[in-house]
Design a protein around this motif. Structure first.
Motif, PDB file in Angstrom:
ATOM      1  N   ALA A 164      36.140  -4.020  50.008  1.00 13.58           N
ATOM      2  CA  ALA A 164      35.695  -2.634  49.851  1.00 13.58           C
ATOM      3  C   ALA A 164      36.731  -1.812  49.098  1.00 13.58           C
ATOM      4  CB  ALA A 164      35.404  -2.022  51.215  1.00 13.58           C
ATOM      5  N   LEU A 165      38.002  -2.011  49.422  1.00 14.22           N
ATOM      6  CA  LEU A 165      39.061  -1.269  48.740  1.00 14.22           C
ATOM      7  C   LEU A 165      39.113  -1.632  47.253  1.00 14.22           C
ATOM      8  CD1 LEU A 165      41.826  -1.582  51.476  1.00 14.22           C
ATOM      9  CD2 LEU A 165      40.674   0.530  50.780  1.00 14.22           C
ATOM     10  N   ILE A 166      39.090  -2.928  46.964  1.00 15.97           N
ATOM     11  CA  ILE A 166      39.142  -3.348  45.562  1.00 15.97           C
ATOM     12  C   ILE A 166      37.884  -2.901  44.826  1.00 15.97           C
ATOM     13  CG2 ILE A 166      39.211  -5.349  44.028  1.00 15.97           C
ATOM     14  CD1 ILE A 166      41.002  -6.743  46.011  1.00 15.97           C
ATOM     15  N   ALA A 167      36.737  -2.936  45.507  1.00 13.17           N
ATOM     16  CA  ALA A 167      35.499  -2.474  44.878  1.00 13.17           C
ATOM     17  C   ALA A 167      35.623  -1.010  44.463  1.00 13.17           C
ATOM     18  CB  ALA A 167      34.324  -2.655  45.831  1.00 13.17           C
ATOM     19  N   ARG A 168      36.250  -0.204  45.315  1.00 12.15           N
ATOM     20  CA  ARG A 168      36.412   1.218  44.974  1.00 12.15           C
ATOM     21  C   ARG A 168      37.326   1.381  43.774  1.00 12.15           C
ATOM     22  NH1 ARG A 168      34.909   4.781  43.409  1.00 12.15           N
ATOM     23  NH2 ARG A 168      34.649   6.914  44.126  1.00 12.15           N
ATOM     24  N   PHE A 169      38.390   0.574  43.711  1.00  8.65           N
ATOM     25  CA  PHE A 169      39.294   0.640  42.570  1.00  8.65           C
ATOM     26  C   PHE A 169      38.594   0.173  41.287  1.00  8.65           C
ATOM     27  CE2 PHE A 169      42.949  -0.228  45.761  1.00  8.65           C
ATOM     28  CZ  PHE A 169      42.862   1.084  46.210  1.00  8.65           C
ATOM     29  N   ILE A 228      45.588  -1.439  42.598  1.00 13.71           N
ATOM     30  CA  ILE A 228      45.837  -2.312  43.745  1.00 13.71           C
ATOM     31  C   ILE A 228      47.317  -2.294  44.123  1.00 13.71           C
ATOM     32  CG2 ILE A 228      45.857  -4.726  44.510  1.00 13.71           C
ATOM     33  CD1 ILE A 228      43.307  -5.154  42.903  1.00 13.71           C
ATOM     34  N   GLU A 229      48.185  -2.329  43.127  1.00 13.16           N
ATOM     35  CA  GLU A 229      49.618  -2.379  43.410  1.00 13.16           C
ATOM     36  C   GLU A 229      50.179  -1.027  43.832  1.00 13.16           C
ATOM     37  OE1 GLU A 229      51.002  -6.161  40.655  1.00 13.16           O
ATOM     38  OE2 GLU A 229      51.407  -4.121  39.934  1.00 13.16           O
ATOM     39  N   HIS A 230      49.496   0.064  43.450  1.00 11.00           N
ATOM     40  CA  HIS A 230      49.930   1.417  43.833  1.00 11.00           C
ATOM     41  C   HIS A 230      48.722   2.178  44.370  1.00 11.00           C
ATOM     42  CE1 HIS A 230      53.661   0.541  41.672  1.00 11.00           C
ATOM     43  NE2 HIS A 230      52.907   0.130  40.661  1.00 11.00           N
ATOM     44  N   PRO A 231      48.211   1.792  45.533  1.00  7.25           N
ATOM     45  CA  PRO A 231      46.947   2.353  46.033  1.00  7.25           C
ATOM     46  C   PRO A 231      46.993   3.854  46.294  1.00  7.25           C
ATOM     47  CG  PRO A 231      48.050   1.065  47.732  1.00  7.25           C
ATOM     48  CD  PRO A 231      48.781   0.801  46.464  1.00  7.25           C
ATOM     49  N   LEU A 232      48.161   4.400  46.606  1.00  7.47           N
ATOM     50  CA  LEU A 232      48.230   5.833  46.882  1.00  7.47           C
ATOM     51  C   LEU A 232      47.860   6.666  45.658  1.00  7.47           C
ATOM     52  CD1 LEU A 232      51.449   6.061  49.112  1.00  7.47           C
ATOM     53  CD2 LEU A 232      49.052   6.221  49.823  1.00  7.47           C
ATOM     54  N   ARG A 233      48.069   6.112  44.466  1.00 11.06           N
ATOM     55  CA  ARG A 233      47.733   6.841  43.247  1.00 11.06           C
ATOM     56  C   ARG A 233      46.219   7.011  43.099  1.00 11.06           C
ATOM     57  NH1 ARG A 233      51.647   3.766  38.811  1.00 11.06           N
ATOM     58  NH2 ARG A 233      53.649   4.157  39.870  1.00 11.06           N
ATOM     59  N   ALA A 234      45.486   6.124  43.736  1.00 10.11           N
ATOM     60  CA  ALA A 234      44.027   6.172  43.605  1.00 10.11           C
ATOM     61  C   ALA A 234      43.384   7.127  44.595  1.00 10.11           C
ATOM     62  CB  ALA A 234      43.443   4.776  43.805  1.00 10.11           C
ATOM     63  N   PHE A 235      44.081   7.472  45.665  1.00  8.00           N
ATOM     64  CA  PHE A 235      43.442   8.241  46.727  1.00  8.00           C
ATOM     65  C   PHE A 235      43.011   9.631  46.283  1.00  8.00           C
ATOM     66  CE2 PHE A 235      45.258   5.824  50.621  1.00  8.00           C
ATOM     67  CZ  PHE A 235      44.409   4.775  50.315  1.00  8.00           C
ATOM     68  N   ALA A 236      43.658  10.170  45.279  1.00 10.05           N
ATOM     69  CA  ALA A 236      43.263  11.487  44.795  1.00 10.05           C
ATOM     70  C   ALA A 236      41.876  11.453  44.164  1.00 10.05           C
ATOM     71  CB  ALA A 236      44.279  12.001  43.781  1.00 10.05           C
ATOM     72  N   ARG A 237      41.444  10.257  43.723  1.00 10.93           N
ATOM     73  CA  ARG A 237      40.142  10.135  43.068  1.00 10.93           C
ATOM     74  C   ARG A 237      39.133   9.391  43.927  1.00 10.93           C
ATOM     75  NH1 ARG A 237      41.047   7.598  37.266  1.00 10.93           N
ATOM     76  NH2 ARG A 237      38.797   7.976  37.232  1.00 10.93           N
ATOM     77  N   VAL A 238      39.547   8.872  45.075  1.00 10.35           N
ATOM     78  CA  VAL A 238      38.642   8.087  45.916  1.00 10.35           C
ATOM     79  C   VAL A 238      37.738   9.015  46.718  1.00 10.35           C
ATOM     80  CG1 VAL A 238      38.506   6.517  47.870  1.00 10.35           C
ATOM     81  CG2 VAL A 238      40.176   6.121  46.063  1.00 10.35           C
TER      82      VAL A 238
END
Length: 483
Positions: A312-317, A473-483
């Motif tokens: 699910a996490l990778i799918a979101r990325f 994936i390697e820096h997941p916190l960077r994605a949270f602003a857009r998740v």
């Protein structure tokens, strides 16, 4: 009483210098009612195997030739009683042959390609066809070959309405079952037959109302899924008629069993074979450090609940990366002349089930949060494995995700899920020695592999997408602003 006229369909001019064709199989039998442009036989030329459409409608009264035999251009193929009044009482073979040529030029449908032709003017010189009798070899030097029978009994025959009344009643239901259906490609008809489908029962989606190959494959999936839902257990081994383990030997080895392929397996095979044969695919892959994602995931579990799956996490990325690389979630038109882009992503997720590979779809997945994606993935997986997946949920994907790491493997050369143009594979996440800031440390590493259609983009574009997924994936916190 009105007389029935028997019309003779002769093998049409095949073009490109071809003068004969081999009869592969009959698609009709004597007594069948055929419609104009209905396929009546498969013939093989030096170019390909094609279906032969009938230029006449009526009841088949005779078939000329057996499968495996060769038919010359201009030779009779079949005879059809069309019910028209025969005022002439018979016509010579030469007159009928000329009429046949006029029908061919006028667009009667008496051609090998397509089902009916448009009327067109004929320009340029046309080489006259050599009569079959003229091509006949003399029996001996100086002795002409016997002349063909001049009787028109095989060319034009009459019968009273009363003598065919029973056949007319019997063929009434057959006529409805064999009504003409728009299938432009012989390959589509062959695929439907190979999958055990009736083209009359397939809903067409072609721009001109024709049944396409995608329609056949979708129908095959529907039938397979319906059958799987009705039967929760695998079908037993079918050794087939006449099977004897004592005598069935191939290449020196006794055959242990013969198992008939299920409808689902046939549908999957046909779709994968089409993808591999039509798509010029290329693959890029990368090893990704998923350690931080693994650690963060364990902290995302709500109190008393479960953490979202890695898939699910990778799918979101992946969905975020597709926003910057939308070509990988597009499609090619059937003729390959247009690239069709979409406002969003329908995410297909490969699922390995006891009955075979399925790819259920999460529609408009780009609108879902990680929690919603996780719930959708769990529900899809359970439904697919239970064999109760509705057919409509197995179509419509624009990008496919395949987590084969759950099968215990690191990588795979996946096959694109046609009509998608790309598929991303996720290998297992395992601890490996990894260099971080000059130090060798244990990290959780996974391999990502992207298979893409080289017609829609080049390697640089595909690599850019894969780098973006790797970064998230390697820096997941960077994605949270857009998740």
């Amino acid at each position: 009483m009105t007389a029935l006229t028997t019309r003779v369909f002769r093998l049409p001019d095949l073009g490109e210098g071809l003068t004969e064709a081999g009869l592969v199989q009959w698609l009709v039998a004597v007594g069948d009612t055929v419609a104009t442009d209905q396929a009546i036989a498969e013939v093989e030329t030096a170019k390909s195997v094609v279906e032969l459409p009938s230029p006449f409608a009526g009841v088949v009264t005779a078939l000329h030739g057996e499968p495996g035999e060769t038919i010359d251009v201009g030779a009779p193929v079949l005879e059809v009683a069309d019910g028209a009044a025969d005022s002439s009482g018979g016509a010579s073979a030469a007159v009928e042959h000329d009429a046949y040529r006029e029908e061919e030029r006028a667009g009667s449908g008496n051609v090998l390609i397509g089902y009916g032709t448009a009327e067109r003017s004929v320009s340029g010189r046309r080489r006259p066809r050599v009569q079959a009798a003229a091509r006949q070899t003399p029996t001996s030097a100086g002795t002409p070959a016997p002349a063909p029978a001049t009787s028109t009994a095989t060319e034009t025959s009459t019968a009273t309405e009363t003598s065919t009344a029973s056949e007319s009643v019997r063929s009434g239901s057959d006529a409805r079952a064999r009504r003409p259906v728009a299938v432009r490609s012989p390959l589509v008809r062959r695929l439907a037959r190979d999958l055990g489908l009736d083209v009359h029962a397939i809903a067409p989606t072609g721009h001109d109302g024709a049944v396409t190959r995608a329609d056949v494959l979708a129908a095959a999936v529907n039938v397979a899924v319906d059958g799987a839902a009705a039967s929760p257990h695998d079908s037993p081994v079918d050794d087939g008629p006449g099977f004897d383990r004592r005598t069935d030997v191939i290449d020196g080895l006794s055959v242990a069993s013969r198992e008939r392929m299920s409808a689902l397996r046939k549908a999957v095979s046909a779709k994968l074979a089409r993808s591999r044969s039509e798509i010029p695919e290329a693959t890029v892959w990368v090893d990704v450090d998923a350690t931080d994602l693994w650690t963060l995931r364990s902290q995302m579990a709500p109190e008393g609940g479960t953490a979202p799956s890695v898939t699910a996490l990778i799918a979101r990325f992946v969905l975020l990366a597709l926003e910057d690389h939308p070509v990988l979630a597009s499609r090619l038109s059937d003729d390959g002349s247009e690239l069709i882009s979409f406002d969003g992503v329908n995410l297909g997720v490969a699922a390995d089930t006891a009955r075979g590979l399925m790819v259920p779809v999460i529609p408009r997945a780009h609108e879902l949060s990680i929690e919603q994606l996780d719930g959708a993935l769990r529900e899809l997986s359970a439904t697919a494995r239970a064999g109760s997946m509705p057919p409509e949920r197995l179509r419509g994907s624009t990008f496919t995700l395949n987590n084969y790491g759950g099968l215990g493997v690191d990588g795979s050369a996946a096959i694109i899920n046609h009509p998608d143009v790309a598929i991303l594979g996720i290998g297992r996440i395992i601890e490996r020695a990894w260099v971080v800031e000059g130090q060798i440390v244990p990290r959780r590493i996974a391999q990502l592999s992207l298979v893409f259609d080289h017609r829609v983009c080049d390697g640089g574009y595909a690599a850019g997408f894969l780098r973006r997924v790797t970064e998230l994936i390697e820096h997941p916190l960077r994605a949270f602003a857009r998740v």
